[in-house]
Design a protein around this motif. Structure first.
Motif, PDB file in Angstrom:
ATOM      1  N   MET A  44      14.993  93.849  70.618  1.00 36.34           N
ATOM      2  CA  MET A  44      15.363  95.011  69.807  1.00 36.34           C
ATOM      3  C   MET A  44      16.759  95.454  70.188  1.00 36.34           C
ATOM      4  SD  MET A  44      12.847  97.673  71.615  1.00 36.34           S
ATOM      5  CE  MET A  44      12.934  98.063  73.322  1.00 36.34           C
ATOM      6  N   GLU A  89      17.071  94.452  57.811  1.00 35.72           N
ATOM      7  CA  GLU A  89      15.964  95.007  57.017  1.00 35.72           C
ATOM      8  C   GLU A  89      15.008  93.913  56.541  1.00 35.72           C
ATOM      9  OE1 GLU A  89      17.470  97.470  53.825  1.00 35.72           O
ATOM     10  OE2 GLU A  89      19.006  98.292  55.176  1.00 35.72           O
ATOM     11  N   GLU A 146      10.041  94.277  62.605  1.00 40.68           N
ATOM     12  CA  GLU A 146      10.539  95.121  63.701  1.00 40.68           C
ATOM     13  C   GLU A 146      10.800  94.278  64.944  1.00 40.68           C
ATOM     14  OE1 GLU A 146       7.947  98.466  64.327  1.00 40.68           O
ATOM     15  OE2 GLU A 146       7.923  98.890  62.168  1.00 40.68           O
ATOM     16  N   GLN A 147       9.859  93.368  65.209  1.00 39.34           N
ATOM     17  CA  GLN A 147      10.071  92.464  66.350  1.00 39.34           C
ATOM     18  C   GLN A 147       9.962  91.033  65.875  1.00 39.34           C
ATOM     19  OE1 GLN A 147       7.528  93.333  69.647  1.00 39.34           O
ATOM     20  NE2 GLN A 147       7.923  95.519  69.505  1.00 39.34           N
ATOM     21  N   ARG A 199       2.405  91.429  62.747  1.00 37.36           N
ATOM     22  CA  ARG A 199       3.770  91.898  63.034  1.00 37.36           C
ATOM     23  C   ARG A 199       4.157  93.002  62.060  1.00 37.36           C
ATOM     24  NH1 ARG A 199       6.193  88.391  66.453  1.00 37.36           N
ATOM     25  NH2 ARG A 199       4.831  86.589  66.727  1.00 37.36           N
ATOM     26  N   ARG A 200       4.568  94.131  62.596  1.00 40.55           N
ATOM     27  CA  ARG A 200       5.021  95.209  61.720  1.00 40.55           C
ATOM     28  C   ARG A 200       6.314  94.797  61.028  1.00 40.55           C
ATOM     29  NH1 ARG A 200       2.487 100.117  62.608  1.00 40.55           N
ATOM     30  NH2 ARG A 200       0.871  99.864  64.205  1.00 40.55           N
ATOM     31  N   GLY A 201       6.333  95.031  59.716  1.00 41.03           N
ATOM     32  CA  GLY A 201       7.575  94.760  58.984  1.00 41.03           C
ATOM     33  C   GLY A 201       7.761  93.299  58.589  1.00 41.03           C
TER      34      GLY A 201
END
Lengths: 653, 328
Positions: free
Chosen positions: A28, A52, A56-57, A137-139
């Protein structure tokens, strides 16, 4: 109390530091870079900026040798429109979990290669191995930018996997005791898989590729796109079926969900198909970079490095050979293109310079190239009795001159082994490999005499229990000429000990049909090893109809029609294998598989002729970050496990 | 004339119905079906499929219906909706696959036809006029050689020569750099370059027969009284030759036009497979191997239709060419 699974096993010493950090500190607060070919689209606002597009990771992939540079086309080949396996293994290997890359210095202690998390970020397994909790995984986004969430997993589970019309048959690993696994959504990024009975191999099974046009996997069905083709979501489905020229909604849905035929379906793969199978002039598949691909290298460069992949459909082996020798493909071996045979090696060697390729080693992961199986569940009771006599099988084995077969047919390449795992496997057993492999016709004659086949007719043929000469008809597919050549030699060896062998060449389709209906007396095929052995142990005990030595016993284990009850030894193996599937501890699993193997060893179900040493592949000299030795098999994904997204072309000087 | 054409079209329909029934049932003759063929392929890769899954697939593809039901479904869709069914292997409507490849097949057929005519017409006339000379024997020898060498072998040899000495990339119709490019002069030239080998391979096998037929027919004509009369009138030898005898001798050229396309699709299959050309032949072969019966059946039906239409056309052409032929 959940037991966390260690996500990585330490690999080479050089990586050790990096690997340990990899999960401790998410990548990050760093800037990301993207491929130059995407810059215009971002500048004009067609694509959001790279940060974007990534989750997130993002998953950080360690390059094999060096950080790559962007660009280039990965040129590959497939053998027919049905050769989906090649596509999956090269450009489409993205499941919840994946196999660890393998290298020859890895000490193999487990029967399975290591598994690591992939689309799913982490997992907790309940101590009794019935419940798996996956964290997504978020995002993470599909290739069209739409988020990938638990809803997509639930769509696969409720509307595809459980839908009787779409998936009437449940894969064995997603069911226990005929009860399908239960999948539940906890929140947007968490799902649980719950089994009725302990099942410890889910993570491994999830790493196995779906060589099928219907992947039936939680990572393959984008809900937001596929809803419109699903009967339960679209009341006007008949109109869509008619418009799309499909037969019914089931074929419509499968066609639309097929990543290899339909360029419109969003995917999670590094390259997204733009020309599918049968589109354009039907001679190639083209896939371009996925701008939303969710992996980066340690410097924050979004992967994949290569811009696109082209896979030519080349049906003719000679053409494949000429094209490969001409340097038309960047990677060809025994699993891509299928033309790197020992007889072609000289051609490849001669054309190295102009083709611009070099050789690499492929551990073929084949237990045996030729397995001769006598059908112990044959329809003819006399044959059944003869073939079930273990001394008869042992005698035939001793009557076979394996060294000569290897010399004449396999150009001296191979070990004269029975069906056994490879020496690098923890399951290898030298005694099992070499038992009854000596060539000794006198001994074979004595054994046959003692086994009750001492009577002979005027031609010197031994008589069976019914007083008729023993004649064995073996079904062989002309698919691989060495099978037929070897069988011709075996016919001669066996005639010397008074057994007559007839060779019946039948088309592969017909051969499988005969075996499935238990209509063959004997058959020949080859066997994979390694992880394939655990996923599909059909050569070591009657596991399915594809166990050529006893299809009817295999059907009994698979609970399929045409089953006959197997003898105690085989039942014992089935029990052990069932235990193995519920066992979490790798050491205990290994022990159970050893016991299964020990019974195979004493039963000598089949006669193995030759275990290959190594195969070779050819690779474009400019292609980098590819391991020097690859292990190849159907279940251990090759080259997918070596992370093709980090392969790159060295810029031309 | 109109009555003749109408009658012929009536015959054509009857023929096609018979062909469609036969072809559909012949495709079904080999043991197993599409699902067994698919499972065999998966088996090669070491993957086994659940028997339950196989049954489910059979049900989905309608493979468990009786044969006549499958046939009626297929044929009624063609007749009523022009829907040639659905390829099980490619998972696309058959029509999509057909039209894509027929264009190239037509192109190659046309190129081959021109090649055959361009070679055999002059040689045929020459060998008839200068018969039993060294030139006659040489031309005949070369022609028969072209007939004798198996196409696939010839294709392989030419490919190898192209690969070894010209460094040309092998097989296919385009070089990789043009494969997905839009049409341009460069791409057309590239296509032309790739058509040379298949045209020669396919053409050489057809020339010998035409040379011999033309030579024999012409020899018949040259001794006819009208030729002697014309010569007595002092007509120039060339004019005399081409005004009538050659025209009459062209009969076989025209009467075989209708067979060129089917010959190319079926006879050229092996060549097309060897040369990796995106034509109809390899697709049909693959459909038969994979037991993709709707694709194979529709293919054979299309070819038969083209053949009977071609035959009708060549009959009409003959009537126009040869005053002795009457349409009744």
């Amino acid at each position: 109390m959940a037991v966390p699974i260690p996500l990585t096993r330490l690999r080479r010493a050089a990586w050790a530091g990096a690997v340990a950090l990899l999960l401790a500190s998410p990548a990050m607060a760093q800037s990301y870079q993207e491929a130059p070919e995407l810059a215009d689209a971002v500048a004009s606002g067609q694509l959001p900026p790279v940060a974007e597009r990534l989750p997130e990771q993002p998953l950080v992939v360690e390059p094999m040798e060096a950080t790559g540079s962007y660009g280039g086309t990965w040129r590959l080949a497939m053998a027919s429109a049905s050769d989906i396996g090649t596509l999956v293994r090269t450009i489409g290997y993205e499941n919840f979990t994946r196999w660890e890359p393998w290298s020859p210095d890895d000490e193999q202690t487990d029967i399975f290669p290591g598994v690591k998390m992939n689309v799913a970020e982490s997992v907790e397994v309940s101590p009794d191995s019935t419940t798996y909790t996956f964290h997504l995984r978020r995002g993470l986004k599909w290739s069209d930018g739409h988020p990938y969430t638990a809803d997509d997993v639930m769509f696969w589970y409720n509307d595809v996997f459980l839908n009787e019309e779409l998936m009437p048959a449940k894969p064995s690993w997603l069911a226990r005791d005929d009860k399908p696994v239960t999948v539940e959504k906890v929140d947007d990024y968490t799902v649980t898989f719950t089994y009725a009975r302990p099942f410890s191999l889910l993570l491994q099974w999830m790493a196995v590729p779906a060589n099928d046009r219907e992947p039936n996997a939680p990572t393959a069905y984008p809900r937001h796109y596929l809803k419109q083709f699903h009967k339960d979501y679209n009341s006007d489905i008949e109109a869509v079926v008619a418009r799309e020229n499909q037969q019914n909604w089931v074929s419509l849905f499968h066609q639309k969900a097929d990543a290899w035929a339909n360029p419109d379906v969003p995917r999670l793969n590094p390259w997204i198909v733009t020309t599918g199978i049968g589109q354009g002039d039907g001679s190639r598949v083209v896939a371009k970079r996925n701008p939303y691909y969710w992996k980066v290298d340690p410097d924050g460069n979004q992967l994949p490095y290569m811009d696109e992949a082209t896979i030519d459909i080349v049906a003719d082996k000679e053409v494949m050979l000429l094209k490969a020798a001409n340097g038309d493909f960047d990677m060809v071996d025994s699993y891509i293109g299928f033309v790197t045979t020992s007889e072609n090696k000289a051609t490849f060697f001669e054309n190295q310079e102009r083709g611009g390729y070099e050789f690499y080693d492929v551990l073929p992961n084949r237990a045996n190239l030729m397995i001769f199986s006598l059908n112990m569940t044959a329809k003819d009771p006399v044959k059944r009795e003869i073939f079930s006599n273990i001394d008869f099988r042992r005698a035939l084995s001793v009557a076979t001159n394996r060294d000569e077969i290897i010399e004449l047919v396999y150009l001296g390449q191979g070990r004269p082994y029975q069906v056994v795992e490879r020496p690098e496997s923890p399951l290898f057993d030298e005694e099992m490999a070499t038992q009854y492999t000596q060539y000794d016709p006198d001994l074979a004659n004595r054994m046959l005499d003692e086994a009750g086949f001492a009577e002979r007719d005027a031609n010197g043929l031994r008589l069976g229990p019914d007083g008729n000469p023993i004649r064995i008809t073996v079904d062989i597919s002309p698919l691989r000429q060495p099978w037929i050549d070897s069988a011709e030699l075996m016919r001669r060896y066996w005639r010397e000990v008074g057994i007559e062998l007839f060779i019946n060449t039948v088309d592969t389709t017909f051969l499988n049909q005969r075996v499935e209906t238990n209509a063959h007396e004997a058959g020949v095929w080859s066997a994979s090893a390694g992880v394939d052995t655990i996923i599909d142990p059909k050569y070591y005990f009657p596991f399915s109809w594809a166990s050529f030595f006893a299809p009817a016993w295999g059907q009994w284990y698979a609970d399929a029609p045409g089953a006959q009850e197997p003898p105690e030894a085989a039942k014992r193996q089935m029990d052990l294998f069932n235990q193995l599937q519920a066992e979490q501890d790798p050491a205990a699993r290994l022990e159970l598989m050893r016991q299964v193997m020990a019974i195979s060893k004493e039963q000598l179900y089949t006669l193995g002729i030759v275990q290959p040493t190594t195969d070779y592949g050819i690779i474009n000299t400019r292609l980098r970050n590819v391991p020097g030795v690859l292990i190849a098999s159907s279940e251990f994904v090759h080259p997918g496990a070596a992370n093709p997204e980090q392969f790159f072309f060295e810029p031309a000087p | 004339m109109i009555a003749f054409i109408a009658r012929r079209i009536g015959y054509m329909i009857v023929t096609l119905v018979a062909i469609s029934i036969m072809s559909f049932f012949i495709i079904q003759l080999p043991p197993g079906d599409f699902v067994t063929a698919m499972v065999s392929e998966l088996n090669l890769q070491g993957t086994t499929i659940d028997p339950a899954a196989m049954e489910a697939m059979r049900a989905r593809y309608g493979l468990d219906d009786p044969l006549y039901v499958q046939y009626l479904k297929w044929i009624s869709n063609i007749v009523l909706y022009g829907d040639f069914g659905y390829s099980l292997e490619w998972r696309r409507p058959v029509a999509d696959l057909l039209w894509n490849r027929l264009g190239l097949t037509f192109l190659l057929a046309f190129a081959t036809l021109l090649f055959i005519w361009a070679v055999s017409l002059p040689i045929g006339v020459y060998t008839a006029v200068r018969r039993r000379t060294f030139g006659d024997y040489l031309a005949t020898f070369v022609g028969v050689l072209g007939l004798a060498i198996p196409n696939f072998l010839f294709a392989l040899v030419l490919m190898y020569v192209a690969f070894r000495y010209f460094g040309q990339n092998i097989g296919g119709l385009y070089s990789p750099e043009y494969a997905d490019a839009p049409w341009s002069v460069g791409k057309a030239l590239d296509l032309f370059g790739h058509l040379i080998i298949p045209t020669i391979v396919l053409g050489t096998s057809g020339t010998a027969a035409l040379i011999r037929i033309l030579r024999a027919n012409l020899l018949d004509e040259l001794d006819k009284p009208y030729v002697v009369t014309a010569r007595a009138y002092g007509l120039s030898e060339r004019r005399l030759l081409f005004k009538y005898p050659v025209r009459v001798a062209l009969n076989p050229f025209v009467s075989t036009v209708g067979w060129v396309l089917p010959h190319l699709v079926s006879g050229a299959t092996i060549t097309a497979v060897v040369l990796n050309l995106p034509m109809t032949g390899p697709l049909l072969l693959r459909a038969l191997v994979a037991q993709d019966m709707y694709l194979a059946g529709s293919f054979i039906l299309m070819l038969s239709a083209l053949t009977v239409i071609g035959t009708l056309l060549s009959d009409l052409l003959l009537a126009w060419l040869d005053p002795r032929v009457r349409l009744t």
